[in-house]
Design a protein around this motif. Sequence first.
Motif, PDB file in Angstrom:
ATOM      1  N   TYR A  23      42.108  33.450  44.938  1.00 30.81           N
ATOM      2  CA  TYR A  23      40.867  33.397  44.167  1.00 30.81           C
ATOM      3  C   TYR A  23      40.934  34.498  43.123  1.00 30.81           C
ATOM      4  N   THR A  24      40.866  34.134  41.842  1.00 35.76           N
ATOM      5  CA  THR A  24      41.062  35.100  40.774  1.00 35.76           C
ATOM      6  C   THR A  24      40.300  34.655  39.522  1.00 35.76           C
ATOM      7  N   GLU A  25      40.375  35.463  38.487  1.00 35.12           N
ATOM      8  CA  GLU A  25      39.707  35.163  37.218  1.00 35.12           C
ATOM      9  C   GLU A  25      38.219  34.908  37.425  1.00 35.12           C
ATOM     10  N   TYR A  26      37.599  35.753  38.249  1.00 40.77           N
ATOM     11  CA  TYR A  26      36.158  35.667  38.479  1.00 40.77           C
ATOM     12  C   TYR A  26      35.416  35.951  37.176  1.00 40.77           C
ATOM     13  N   GLU A  27      34.385  35.173  36.900  1.00 38.46           N
ATOM     14  CA  GLU A  27      33.540  35.454  35.741  1.00 38.46           C
ATOM     15  C   GLU A  27      32.541  36.554  36.051  1.00 38.46           C
ATOM     16  N   GLY A  28      32.425  36.917  37.280  1.00 40.89           N
ATOM     17  CA  GLY A  28      31.489  37.956  37.705  1.00 40.89           C
ATOM     18  C   GLY A  28      31.696  38.189  39.187  1.00 40.89           C
ATOM     19  N   ARG A  29      30.702  37.830  39.967  1.00 43.09           N
ATOM     20  CA  ARG A  29      30.766  37.973  41.418  1.00 43.09           C
ATOM     21  C   ARG A  29      31.095  36.612  42.041  1.00 43.09           C
ATOM     22  N   GLU A  30      30.960  36.525  43.367  1.00 41.63           N
ATOM     23  CA  GLU A  30      31.325  35.292  44.077  1.00 41.63           C
ATOM     24  C   GLU A  30      30.423  34.107  43.737  1.00 41.63           C
ATOM     25  N   THR A  31      29.301  34.347  43.077  1.00 44.50           N
ATOM     26  CA  THR A  31      28.371  33.269  42.739  1.00 44.50           C
ATOM     27  C   THR A  31      28.722  32.590  41.418  1.00 44.50           C
ATOM     28  N   GLU A  32      29.691  33.122  40.707  1.00 43.44           N
ATOM     29  CA  GLU A  32      30.062  32.574  39.401  1.00 43.44           C
ATOM     30  C   GLU A  32      31.434  31.902  39.475  1.00 43.44           C
ATOM     31  N   ASP A  33      31.824  31.266  38.365  1.00 38.21           N
ATOM     32  CA  ASP A  33      33.089  30.531  38.338  1.00 38.21           C
ATOM     33  C   ASP A  33      34.287  31.439  38.594  1.00 38.21           C
ATOM     34  N   TYR A  34      35.318  30.856  39.207  1.00 34.26           N
ATOM     35  CA  TYR A  34      36.579  31.541  39.461  1.00 34.26           C
ATOM     36  C   TYR A  34      37.689  30.497  39.491  1.00 34.26           C
ATOM     37  N   SER A  35      38.926  30.984  39.381  1.00 33.89           N
ATOM     38  CA  SER A  35      40.088  30.106  39.520  1.00 33.89           C
ATOM     39  C   SER A  35      40.572  30.179  40.955  1.00 33.89           C
ATOM     40  N   TRP A  60      30.781  37.644  53.156  1.00 30.06           N
ATOM     41  CA  TRP A  60      29.716  37.625  52.153  1.00 30.06           C
ATOM     42  C   TRP A  60      28.535  38.509  52.562  1.00 30.06           C
ATOM     43  N   ASN A  61      28.410  38.789  53.855  1.00 31.13           N
ATOM     44  CA  ASN A  61      27.316  39.630  54.334  1.00 31.13           C
ATOM     45  C   ASN A  61      27.718  41.090  54.531  1.00 31.13           C
ATOM     46  N   MET A  62      28.964  41.422  54.222  1.00 28.17           N
ATOM     47  CA  MET A  62      29.440  42.794  54.386  1.00 28.17           C
ATOM     48  C   MET A  62      29.252  43.577  53.090  1.00 28.17           C
ATOM     49  N   ASP A  63      29.139  44.868  53.233  1.00 25.04           N
ATOM     50  CA  ASP A  63      28.998  45.749  52.083  1.00 25.04           C
ATOM     51  C   ASP A  63      30.367  46.311  51.705  1.00 25.04           C
ATOM     52  N   LEU A  64      31.212  45.460  51.126  1.00 29.56           N
ATOM     53  CA  LEU A  64      32.543  45.871  50.676  1.00 29.56           C
ATOM     54  C   LEU A  64      32.478  46.179  49.185  1.00 29.56           C
ATOM     55  N   SER A  65      33.243  47.144  48.750  1.00 28.89           N
ATOM     56  CA  SER A  65      33.310  47.498  47.333  1.00 28.89           C
ATOM     57  C   SER A  65      34.360  46.604  46.663  1.00 28.89           C
ATOM     58  N   ARG A  66      34.011  45.317  46.509  1.00 26.29           N
ATOM     59  CA  ARG A  66      34.959  44.327  45.999  1.00 26.29           C
ATOM     60  C   ARG A  66      35.226  44.509  44.510  1.00 26.29           C
ATOM     61  N   SER A  67      36.468  44.287  44.119  1.00 28.49           N
ATOM     62  CA  SER A  67      36.847  44.391  42.707  1.00 28.49           C
ATOM     63  C   SER A  67      36.592  43.091  41.952  1.00 28.49           C
ATOM     64  N   PHE A  68      36.595  41.961  42.639  1.00 29.93           N
ATOM     65  CA  PHE A  68      36.486  40.632  42.034  1.00 29.93           C
ATOM     66  C   PHE A  68      37.577  40.405  40.989  1.00 29.93           C
ATOM     67  N   VAL A  69      38.781  40.928  41.291  1.00 26.38           N
ATOM     68  CA  VAL A  69      39.962  40.677  40.470  1.00 26.38           C
ATOM     69  C   VAL A  69      40.816  39.620  41.155  1.00 26.38           C
ATOM     70  N   CYS A  70      41.083  39.819  42.447  1.00 23.27           N
ATOM     71  CA  CYS A  70      41.903  38.867  43.192  1.00 23.27           C
ATOM     72  C   CYS A  70      41.650  39.025  44.683  1.00 23.27           C
ATOM     73  N   ASP A  71      41.431  37.919  45.362  1.00 28.42           N
ATOM     74  CA  ASP A  71      41.344  37.838  46.820  1.00 28.42           C
ATOM     75  C   ASP A  71      42.286  36.705  47.213  1.00 28.42           C
ATOM     76  N   PHE A  72      42.840  36.781  48.413  1.00 28.26           N
ATOM     77  CA  PHE A  72      43.695  35.654  48.810  1.00 28.26           C
ATOM     78  C   PHE A  72      43.802  35.533  50.320  1.00 28.26           C
ATOM     79  N   GLU A  73      44.152  34.309  50.716  1.00 27.77           N
ATOM     80  CA  GLU A  73      44.389  33.967  52.113  1.00 27.77           C
ATOM     81  C   GLU A  73      45.882  33.680  52.260  1.00 27.77           C
ATOM     82  N   GLU A  74      46.445  34.156  53.356  1.00 28.49           N
ATOM     83  CA  GLU A  74      47.871  33.945  53.639  1.00 28.49           C
ATOM     84  C   GLU A  74      47.955  33.178  54.958  1.00 28.49           C
ATOM     85  N   TYR A  75      48.500  31.976  54.906  1.00 32.01           N
ATOM     86  CA  TYR A  75      48.581  31.100  56.072  1.00 32.01           C
ATOM     87  C   TYR A  75      49.996  31.100  56.634  1.00 32.01           C
TER      88      TYR A  75
END
Length: 150
Positions: A57-69, A117-132
């Motif tokens: 999850y990357t290229e956030y337009e803002g926070r998790e409520t906005e568009d992202y790639s 989403w309910n945690m108080d993390l200091s998120r950068s909203f640059v890149c998050d990812f899941e590794e399976y």
Amino acid sequence: MTYELVELKDMMVAGLSARTNNYAPDMGNVIGGLWAQFMGAYSSVLYKANEKTLGIYTEYEGRETEDYSVLAACEVKKTEGQPDGITIKTIPAGTYAKFTAEGEGKEAVAKVWQNLWNMDLSRSFVCDFEEYEKTEEGRCRIHIYIGLKN
């Protein structure tokens, strides 16, 4: 919910991408369709670094409520020569909060994200990812990395 802080180096990835947001009525279909398409194209991705798959999850337009790639991808050793239609990205180096879940992939990941989403993390909203990755028991182990502000 517990996590560990990890420092990651840049990681080159190759896969397929789409654009959505968490409130789009078709978000589940966009991401699910992307994964289905990627699994069909998985064998065509060249120079895989390992057998793990990544949801990025990357290229956030803002926070998790906005568009992202969103990308369904895998880590690669080099990006040159990838087939047409394959998106190349770099997961940036930095500090990440690493969460771990095991079980049925979709349900386990959804549960972790609900808690995140309910945690108080200091998120950068640059890149998050899941590794399976598959476990020896045939189940799925998922590591979720949340990019943090430095």
